[in-house]
Design a protein around this motif. Structure first.
Motif, PDB file in Angstrom:
ATOM      1  N   MET A 197      16.425   4.025  31.799  1.00  0.00           N
ATOM      2  CA  MET A 197      15.322   4.977  31.986  1.00  0.00           C
ATOM      3  C   MET A 197      15.801   6.241  32.699  1.00  0.00           C
ATOM      4  O   MET A 197      15.414   7.351  32.333  1.00  0.00           O
ATOM      5  CB  MET A 197      14.190   4.339  32.789  1.00  0.00           C
ATOM      6  CG  MET A 197      13.336   3.391  31.991  1.00  0.00           C
ATOM      7  SD  MET A 197      11.967   2.755  32.952  1.00  0.00           S
ATOM      8  CE  MET A 197      11.135   4.237  33.441  1.00  0.00           C
ATOM      9  N   TYR A 198      16.630   6.072  33.706  1.00  0.00           N
ATOM     10  CA  TYR A 198      17.168   7.224  34.432  1.00  0.00           C
ATOM     11  C   TYR A 198      17.993   8.107  33.504  1.00  0.00           C
ATOM     12  O   TYR A 198      17.877   9.327  33.529  1.00  0.00           O
ATOM     13  CB  TYR A 198      18.032   6.751  35.602  1.00  0.00           C
ATOM     14  CG  TYR A 198      18.710   7.882  36.315  1.00  0.00           C
ATOM     15  CD1 TYR A 198      18.026   8.634  37.262  1.00  0.00           C
ATOM     16  CD2 TYR A 198      20.028   8.220  36.040  1.00  0.00           C
ATOM     17  CE1 TYR A 198      18.638   9.686  37.916  1.00  0.00           C
ATOM     18  CE2 TYR A 198      20.652   9.262  36.686  1.00  0.00           C
ATOM     19  CZ  TYR A 198      19.953   9.991  37.625  1.00  0.00           C
ATOM     20  OH  TYR A 198      20.564  11.033  38.259  1.00  0.00           O
ATOM     21  N   TRP A 199      18.818   7.495  32.676  1.00  0.00           N
ATOM     22  CA  TRP A 199      19.693   8.255  31.791  1.00  0.00           C
ATOM     23  C   TRP A 199      18.898   9.068  30.780  1.00  0.00           C
ATOM     24  O   TRP A 199      19.164  10.249  30.564  1.00  0.00           O
ATOM     25  CB  TRP A 199      20.627   7.289  31.086  1.00  0.00           C
ATOM     26  CG  TRP A 199      21.672   7.905  30.226  1.00  0.00           C
ATOM     27  CD1 TRP A 199      22.205   9.155  30.309  1.00  0.00           C
ATOM     28  CD2 TRP A 199      22.336   7.271  29.153  1.00  0.00           C
ATOM     29  NE1 TRP A 199      23.155   9.325  29.354  1.00  0.00           N
ATOM     30  CE2 TRP A 199      23.262   8.180  28.635  1.00  0.00           C
ATOM     31  CE3 TRP A 199      22.237   6.016  28.588  1.00  0.00           C
ATOM     32  CZ2 TRP A 199      24.091   7.868  27.566  1.00  0.00           C
ATOM     33  CZ3 TRP A 199      23.068   5.709  27.528  1.00  0.00           C
ATOM     34  CH2 TRP A 199      23.974   6.632  27.017  1.00  0.00           C
ATOM     35  N   VAL A 200      17.908   8.447  30.150  1.00  0.00           N
ATOM     36  CA  VAL A 200      17.087   9.154  29.169  1.00  0.00           C
ATOM     37  C   VAL A 200      16.334  10.300  29.839  1.00  0.00           C
ATOM     38  O   VAL A 200      16.286  11.422  29.316  1.00  0.00           O
ATOM     39  CB  VAL A 200      16.118   8.178  28.464  1.00  0.00           C
ATOM     40  CG1 VAL A 200      15.078   8.913  27.659  1.00  0.00           C
ATOM     41  CG2 VAL A 200      16.899   7.214  27.589  1.00  0.00           C
TER      42      VAL A 200
ATOM     43  N   ARG B 247      28.324  12.746  32.327  1.00  0.00           N
ATOM     44  CA  ARG B 247      29.378  12.445  33.290  1.00  0.00           C
ATOM     45  C   ARG B 247      28.785  12.022  34.630  1.00  0.00           C
ATOM     46  O   ARG B 247      29.213  11.043  35.233  1.00  0.00           O
ATOM     47  CB  ARG B 247      30.301  13.641  33.489  1.00  0.00           C
ATOM     48  CG  ARG B 247      31.488  13.330  34.416  1.00  0.00           C
ATOM     49  CD  ARG B 247      32.276  14.565  34.774  1.00  0.00           C
ATOM     50  NE  ARG B 247      31.443  15.639  35.296  1.00  0.00           N
ATOM     51  CZ  ARG B 247      30.971  15.693  36.547  1.00  0.00           C
ATOM     52  NH1 ARG B 247      31.201  14.717  37.384  1.00  0.00           N
ATOM     53  NH2 ARG B 247      30.232  16.712  36.938  1.00  0.00           N
ATOM     54  N   ARG B 248      27.776  12.760  35.102  1.00  0.00           N
ATOM     55  CA  ARG B 248      27.134  12.395  36.374  1.00  0.00           C
ATOM     56  C   ARG B 248      26.428  11.047  36.269  1.00  0.00           C
ATOM     57  O   ARG B 248      26.440  10.256  37.212  1.00  0.00           O
ATOM     58  CB  ARG B 248      26.147  13.480  36.802  1.00  0.00           C
ATOM     59  CG  ARG B 248      26.831  14.695  37.384  1.00  0.00           C
ATOM     60  CD  ARG B 248      25.843  15.670  37.984  1.00  0.00           C
ATOM     61  NE  ARG B 248      24.891  16.189  37.013  1.00  0.00           N
ATOM     62  CZ  ARG B 248      25.112  17.215  36.200  1.00  0.00           C
ATOM     63  NH1 ARG B 248      26.274  17.854  36.252  1.00  0.00           N
ATOM     64  NH2 ARG B 248      24.192  17.629  35.348  1.00  0.00           N
ATOM     65  N   TYR B 249      25.826  10.779  35.108  1.00  0.00           N
ATOM     66  CA  TYR B 249      25.173   9.482  34.904  1.00  0.00           C
ATOM     67  C   TYR B 249      26.194   8.349  35.010  1.00  0.00           C
ATOM     68  O   TYR B 249      25.950   7.342  35.682  1.00  0.00           O
ATOM     69  CB  TYR B 249      24.471   9.430  33.549  1.00  0.00           C
ATOM     70  CG  TYR B 249      24.108   8.027  33.147  1.00  0.00           C
ATOM     71  CD1 TYR B 249      23.057   7.361  33.749  1.00  0.00           C
ATOM     72  CD2 TYR B 249      24.860   7.334  32.195  1.00  0.00           C
ATOM     73  CE1 TYR B 249      22.733   6.057  33.414  1.00  0.00           C
ATOM     74  CE2 TYR B 249      24.550   6.037  31.845  1.00  0.00           C
ATOM     75  CZ  TYR B 249      23.491   5.409  32.453  1.00  0.00           C
ATOM     76  OH  TYR B 249      23.194   4.121  32.116  1.00  0.00           O
TER      77      TYR B 249
ATOM     78  N   PHE C 230      11.834   7.429  38.763  1.00  0.00           N
ATOM     79  CA  PHE C 230      11.324   6.078  38.487  1.00  0.00           C
ATOM     80  C   PHE C 230      12.467   5.168  38.048  1.00  0.00           C
ATOM     81  O   PHE C 230      12.596   4.043  38.515  1.00  0.00           O
ATOM     82  CB  PHE C 230      10.233   6.144  37.426  1.00  0.00           C
ATOM     83  CG  PHE C 230       9.600   4.826  37.134  1.00  0.00           C
ATOM     84  CD1 PHE C 230       8.709   4.253  38.030  1.00  0.00           C
ATOM     85  CD2 PHE C 230       9.888   4.150  35.959  1.00  0.00           C
ATOM     86  CE1 PHE C 230       8.124   3.027  37.770  1.00  0.00           C
ATOM     87  CE2 PHE C 230       9.305   2.928  35.684  1.00  0.00           C
ATOM     88  CZ  PHE C 230       8.422   2.368  36.599  1.00  0.00           C
ATOM     89  N   GLY C 231      13.311   5.664  37.160  1.00  0.00           N
ATOM     90  CA  GLY C 231      14.462   4.884  36.709  1.00  0.00           C
ATOM     91  C   GLY C 231      15.450   4.637  37.833  1.00  0.00           C
ATOM     92  O   GLY C 231      16.019   3.553  37.954  1.00  0.00           O
TER      93      GLY C 231
END
Length: 185
Positions: free
Chosen positions: A121-124, A76-78, A135-136
């Motif tokens: 990348m951020y999500w994973v 949800r935050r993503y 980094f993402g």
């Protein structure tokens, strides 16, 4: 991250084998920007799908009534953060595209690829609880900041000729005023 982002943009600009189509007007460039930005929405749509599946799987379909599970909260935050960041990204890209020269128009799909890759990348990394998610985030936030700087430069230094904001000045003679005054002025 601030050192890697310019290297990615330069490397993609020099080594990727695609060129932007010949677009000579600002409306065509905005349509091209919109078409390229559709690909930046793909990680957000995937996030919505995974959020829905994780809510159904955990039975957390009423998030306002109960405390949500960690897995649901991450997705949800993503999605919330990605939608906000995409709106900022798209606004900057739509403002920048009409000002770019034809040879620099290749940056539009390139920045879109970097943005979408950064969001994925951020999500994973966020789902795995890794600290590499910075980094993402940097890959999705730095294009927006770079475009903001470029837009400020373009707006301050360039005139509006050839962009969507250009107005054709037509000099017309005003009709002679009526001799009779009307009640509204």
């Amino acid at each position: 991250m601030a050192l890697i982002f310019p290297l990615l943009v330069w490397g993609g600009y020099v080594f990727l084998p695609f060129d932007a189509p010949l677009l000579d007007s600002a409306p065509l460039r905005l349509v091209y920007t919109l078409r390229c930005s559709v690909f930046a929405v793909v990680p957000i749509i995937l996030g919505w799908l995974v959020l829905g599946v994780s809510r159904m799987r955990l039975g957390d379909v009423k998030p306002l009534c109960e405390v949500e599970a960690w897995e649901v909260g991450v997705h949800r935050r993503y999605v919330d953060d990605s939608v906000t960041l995409f709106l900022l990204y798209f606004l900057q890209l739509a403002v920048m595209a009409p000002y770019l020269s034809q040879d620099l128009l290749k940056l539009v799909p390139l920045l879109t690829i970097i943005f979408a890759f950064g969001r994925l990348m951020y999500w994973v990394a966020a789902a795995l609880g890794s600290s590499i998610r910075g980094f993402g985030f940097g890959l999705s936030f730095l294009p927006t900041m770079a475009m903001l700087g470029a837009n400020l430069y373009f707006i301050v230094t360039m005139d509006a000729g050839g962009t969507i904001f250009a107005q054709d000045v037509v000099h017309q003679q005003d009709p002679p005023p009526d001799s009779r005054q009307r009640f509204w002025g």
